[in-house]
Design an enzyme around this catalytic site. Structure first.
Site, short mmCIF file in Angstrom:
data_model
loop_
_atom_site.label_atom_id
_atom_site.label_comp_id
_atom_site.label_asym_id
_atom_site.label_seq_id
_atom_site.Cartn_x
_atom_site.Cartn_y
_atom_site.Cartn_z
CE LYS A 9 -3.91 2.40 2.83
NZ LYS A 9 -4.61 2.47 3.88
CG ASN A 191 8.59 6.36 -3.04
OD1 ASN A 191 7.80 5.16 -3.91
ND2 ASN A 191 8.21 7.89 -2.69
NE ARG A 192 6.12 0.61 2.55
CZ ARG A 192 5.13 0.15 1.94
NH1 ARG A 192 4.32 1.43 1.23
NH2 ARG A 192 3.83 -0.62 1.60
CG LEU A 193 11.87 7.50 1.43
CD1 LEU A 193 12.30 8.73 0.03
CD2 LEU A 193 12.74 7.14 2.30
#
Length: 214
Positions: A9, A191-193
């Protein structure tokens, strides 16, 4: 074995920047709680995970309901003789965590738990529905019982014996106030940042604020 590697997600609903945050984490928690309550669609926005170190040395987490929060900390109620209650008595250093998935947010709180006053526990207990009061009296929380029927029968017997009486708070049931020493706010980002902002309480009772790498 079920492969979950394709469960993905993208988190894109909000951001958490230093220019947007107050000096005190309780104020930010209040803001996030309100936003999740009003706009987030969470059915129980006050549901939180309480993690303790048990008497057996293992960590254990369970979901309970937050019942109050203010500048002092976070309050929940339980049976003091339960596994959770005994763990806290032995080691009051605990962790609370909230996951508001609809807003892509987490809050992780390290704190020190202490019992609330008898007056505070009495006031909350008296506000509960009679069914919840009776449940607190009937349940020897965390103890082994022979069956569901055993529990239901105990409740029926207590309902009969207390039908015309005021139900008083058991001495073994009450609140814990968790005084925070560290609070981390996590906001999902692409972007999981993710944004991670951590507040840490210093000896002078001033909160230091740092951004953590995701």
């Amino acid at each position: 074995m079920k492969d979950l590697s394709n469960y993905r997600k993208s988190y894109e609903k909000s951001e958490l920047l230093e220019t947007q945050i107050p000096e005190d984490p309780i104020n930010l928690f209040h803001k996030w709680f309100y936003e999740c309550e009003e706009f987030g669609g969470n059915e129980e926005v006050n549901a939180m995970t309480v993690a303790t170190i048990g008497l057996d040395g293992f960590p254990k987490s369970r979901v309970v309901l937050l019942k109050k929060f203010n500048e002092e900390g976070f309050v929940f109620y339980t049976n003091y003789n339960s596994e959770k209650g005994k763990a806290i008595e032995n080691n009051p250093n605990i962790c609370l965590s909230f996951f508001w998935h609809s807003m892509e947010r987490q809050v992780i709180i390290k704190g020190i738990a202490e019992k609330t006053s008898e007056q505070t526990s009495n006031q909350y207990f008296d506000s509960r529905p009679d069914g919840s009061k009776l449940g607190a009296v009937v349940s020897n929380q965390s103890e082994v019982i022979p069956s569901r029927d055993y529990l239901d029968q105990k409740l029926k017997e207590l309902e009969t014996s207390c039908s015309n009486d005021i139900i008083s708070r058991p001495v073994y049931w009450g609140g814990f106030l968790v005084r925070p020493i560290e609070v981390e706010f996590w906001q999902g980002r692409p972007n999981r940042l993710h944004d991670r902002i951590r507040y840490q309480l210093q000896e002078d009772y001033i909160w230091t604020i740092n951004r953590l790498s995701p």
